[in-house]
Design a protein around this motif. Structure first.
Motif, PDB file in Angstrom:
ATOM      1  N   ASP A 142      80.984  62.227 120.493  1.00 19.72           N
ATOM      2  CA  ASP A 142      80.670  62.150 121.953  1.00 19.72           C
ATOM      3  C   ASP A 142      81.541  61.527 122.656  1.00 19.72           C
ATOM      4  O   ASP A 142      81.898  62.116 124.058  1.00 19.72           O
ATOM      5  CB  ASP A 142      79.575  60.828 121.880  1.00 19.72           C
ATOM      6  CG  ASP A 142      78.114  61.687 121.294  1.00 19.72           C
ATOM      7  OD1 ASP A 142      78.044  62.929 121.042  1.00 19.72           O
ATOM      8  OD2 ASP A 142      77.176  60.786 120.899  1.00 19.72           O
ATOM      9  N   ALA A 143      82.478  60.547 122.360  1.00 11.00           N
ATOM     10  CA  ALA A 143      83.725  60.087 122.943  1.00 11.00           C
ATOM     11  C   ALA A 143      84.715  61.012 123.058  1.00 11.00           C
ATOM     12  O   ALA A 143      85.380  61.040 124.323  1.00 11.00           O
ATOM     13  CB  ALA A 143      84.150  58.773 122.184  1.00 11.00           C
ATOM     14  N   ARG A 144      85.087  61.943 122.186  1.00  9.69           N
ATOM     15  CA  ARG A 144      85.834  62.996 122.580  1.00  9.69           C
ATOM     16  C   ARG A 144      85.197  64.071 123.636  1.00  9.69           C
ATOM     17  O   ARG A 144      85.965  64.188 124.792  1.00  9.69           O
ATOM     18  CB  ARG A 144      86.020  63.949 121.324  1.00  9.69           C
ATOM     19  CG  ARG A 144      86.832  63.070 120.046  1.00  9.69           C
ATOM     20  CD  ARG A 144      87.217  64.013 119.045  1.00  9.69           C
ATOM     21  NE  ARG A 144      87.714  63.337 117.929  1.00  9.69           N
ATOM     22  CZ  ARG A 144      87.982  63.690 116.860  1.00  9.69           C
ATOM     23  NH1 ARG A 144      87.582  65.081 116.546  1.00  9.69           N
ATOM     24  NH2 ARG A 144      89.025  63.201 115.806  1.00  9.69           N
ATOM     25  N   ASP A 145      84.054  64.293 123.641  1.00  6.11           N
ATOM     26  CA  ASP A 145      83.444  65.107 124.913  1.00  6.11           C
ATOM     27  C   ASP A 145      83.664  64.440 125.940  1.00  6.11           C
ATOM     28  O   ASP A 145      84.109  65.243 126.967  1.00  6.11           O
ATOM     29  CB  ASP A 145      82.006  65.360 124.214  1.00  6.11           C
ATOM     30  CG  ASP A 145      81.694  66.567 123.056  1.00  6.11           C
ATOM     31  OD1 ASP A 145      83.019  67.123 122.799  1.00  6.11           O
ATOM     32  OD2 ASP A 145      80.596  66.383 122.439  1.00  6.11           O
ATOM     33  N   ALA A 146      83.364  63.277 126.037  1.00  8.07           N
ATOM     34  CA  ALA A 146      83.230  62.401 127.416  1.00  8.07           C
ATOM     35  C   ALA A 146      85.043  62.379 127.726  1.00  8.07           C
ATOM     36  O   ALA A 146      84.997  62.623 128.955  1.00  8.07           O
ATOM     37  CB  ALA A 146      82.713  61.130 127.210  1.00  8.07           C
ATOM     38  N   TYR A 147      85.840  62.249 126.884  1.00  7.55           N
ATOM     39  CA  TYR A 147      87.035  62.139 127.376  1.00  7.55           C
ATOM     40  C   TYR A 147      87.693  63.493 127.882  1.00  7.55           C
ATOM     41  O   TYR A 147      88.304  63.719 128.907  1.00  7.55           O
ATOM     42  CB  TYR A 147      87.938  61.744 126.149  1.00  7.55           C
ATOM     43  CG  TYR A 147      89.371  61.760 126.372  1.00  7.55           C
ATOM     44  CD1 TYR A 147      89.990  60.393 126.825  1.00  7.55           C
ATOM     45  CD2 TYR A 147      90.126  62.780 126.140  1.00  7.55           C
ATOM     46  CE1 TYR A 147      91.453  60.460 127.239  1.00  7.55           C
ATOM     47  CE2 TYR A 147      91.481  62.760 126.523  1.00  7.55           C
ATOM     48  CZ  TYR A 147      92.019  61.523 127.088  1.00  7.55           C
ATOM     49  OH  TYR A 147      93.480  61.496 127.289  1.00  7.55           O
ATOM     50  N   ASP A 148      87.280  64.528 127.157  1.00 10.59           N
ATOM     51  CA  ASP A 148      87.249  65.917 127.556  1.00 10.59           C
ATOM     52  C   ASP A 148      86.761  66.379 128.779  1.00 10.59           C
ATOM     53  O   ASP A 148      87.562  67.389 129.667  1.00 10.59           O
ATOM     54  CB  ASP A 148      87.143  66.893 126.418  1.00 10.59           C
ATOM     55  CG  ASP A 148      88.216  66.631 125.024  1.00 10.59           C
ATOM     56  OD1 ASP A 148      89.062  66.063 125.203  1.00 10.59           O
ATOM     57  OD2 ASP A 148      87.734  67.200 124.172  1.00 10.59           O
ATOM     58  N   ARG A 151      86.621  64.855 131.600  1.00 10.75           N
ATOM     59  CA  ARG A 151      87.198  63.924 132.814  1.00 10.75           C
ATOM     60  C   ARG A 151      88.324  64.669 133.661  1.00 10.75           C
ATOM     61  O   ARG A 151      89.149  64.357 133.935  1.00 10.75           O
ATOM     62  CB  ARG A 151      87.820  62.759 132.370  1.00 10.75           C
ATOM     63  CG  ARG A 151      86.570  61.665 132.073  1.00 10.75           C
ATOM     64  CD  ARG A 151      87.459  60.366 132.034  1.00 10.75           C
ATOM     65  NE  ARG A 151      87.351  60.041 130.693  1.00 10.75           N
ATOM     66  CZ  ARG A 151      88.320  59.333 129.801  1.00 10.75           C
ATOM     67  NH1 ARG A 151      89.600  59.158 130.463  1.00 10.75           N
ATOM     68  NH2 ARG A 151      88.251  59.104 128.652  1.00 10.75           N
ATOM     69  N   GLU A 195      92.053  64.457 133.781  1.00  9.22           N
ATOM     70  CA  GLU A 195      92.613  63.151 134.559  1.00  9.22           C
ATOM     71  C   GLU A 195      92.509  61.961 133.544  1.00  9.22           C
ATOM     72  O   GLU A 195      91.462  61.515 133.575  1.00  9.22           O
ATOM     73  CB  GLU A 195      92.103  62.980 135.854  1.00  9.22           C
ATOM     74  CG  GLU A 195      92.746  61.855 136.518  1.00  9.22           C
ATOM     75  CD  GLU A 195      92.011  61.717 138.217  1.00  9.22           C
ATOM     76  OE1 GLU A 195      92.199  60.663 138.547  1.00  9.22           O
ATOM     77  OE2 GLU A 195      92.102  62.712 138.616  1.00  9.22           O
ATOM     78  N   PRO A 196      93.572  61.194 132.916  1.00 11.76           N
ATOM     79  CA  PRO A 196      93.539  60.192 131.947  1.00 11.76           C
ATOM     80  C   PRO A 196      93.034  59.031 132.880  1.00 11.76           C
ATOM     81  O   PRO A 196      93.248  58.809 133.881  1.00 11.76           O
ATOM     82  CB  PRO A 196      94.868  60.068 131.595  1.00 11.76           C
ATOM     83  CG  PRO A 196      95.877  60.734 132.529  1.00 11.76           C
ATOM     84  CD  PRO A 196      94.981  62.005 133.216  1.00 11.76           C
ATOM     85  N   ALA A 197      92.157  58.520 132.187  1.00 10.81           N
ATOM     86  CA  ALA A 197      91.565  57.029 133.094  1.00 10.81           C
ATOM     87  C   ALA A 197      92.633  55.834 132.788  1.00 10.81           C
ATOM     88  O   ALA A 197      93.134  55.793 131.755  1.00 10.81           O
ATOM     89  CB  ALA A 197      90.138  56.895 132.443  1.00 10.81           C
ATOM     90  N   ALA A 238      88.147  56.652 137.684  1.00 10.20           N
ATOM     91  CA  ALA A 238      88.869  57.940 137.771  1.00 10.20           C
ATOM     92  C   ALA A 238      88.369  58.457 139.307  1.00 10.20           C
ATOM     93  O   ALA A 238      87.319  58.409 139.769  1.00 10.20           O
ATOM     94  CB  ALA A 238      88.390  58.889 136.566  1.00 10.20           C
TER      95      ALA A 238
END
Length: 144
Positions: free
Chosen positions: A123-129, A131, A134-136, A142
């Motif tokens: 889930d964390a990977r999906d949320a990161y991808d 975005r 753009e890195p937070a 963001a």
């Protein structure tokens, strides 16, 4: 007590086996046991001695070359023993040493943690991808 120079402090820390220092030999051990194949092989051998082919079936995805390299590294570090039985064909068994057995609770816990938290990690990977690439930055929202 005399004041130590920075170089003397680093040397003293090195002698105390501090893995945060590059020269510490314990860092090489962390490289070995932190390797996914080594972790899985040690976990596989937890139940007793196995032949190379049995390990290969248990640790799916490891090539024969990678499995052989991993077993050699673990043997060199004293974590695994290799026993050759002179039969036709020759039988080779791998088994954890006492040192290797002392490592199993740590690696078993790591494996169990990974399996128990994989849904959260995915889930964390999906949320990161998601975005927009753009890195937070901590404390900065963001841009929308």
């Amino acid at each position: 007590m005399p004041t130590l120079t920075s170089a003397q402090e680093r040397e003293l820390a090195r002698l105390e086996y501090n893995a945060f220092f590059d020269a510490c030999p314990s860092r090489r051990v962390l490289e070995t046991i932190g390797n996914k194949w080594a972790c899985l092989v040690v976990n596989a051998l937890e139940g007793g001695p196995l032949r190379h082919s049995q390990i290969a079936r248990t640790v799916a995805g490891a090539s024969q070359k990678m499995l052989t390299q991993t077993l050699r590294t673990l043997e060199r570090d004293g974590i695994v023993t290799r026993t050759i039985t002179p039969t036709v064909p020759v039988r080779v068994d791998y088994e954890l040493t006492e040192l290797g057995a002392s490592l199993t609770p740590v690696l078993h816990a790591l494996k169990a943690w990974s399996e128990g938290h994989i849904a959260q990690i995915l889930d964390a990977r999906d949320a990161y991808d998601a975005r927009d690439g753009e890195p937070a930055v901590a404390g900065v929202a963001a841009s929308a």
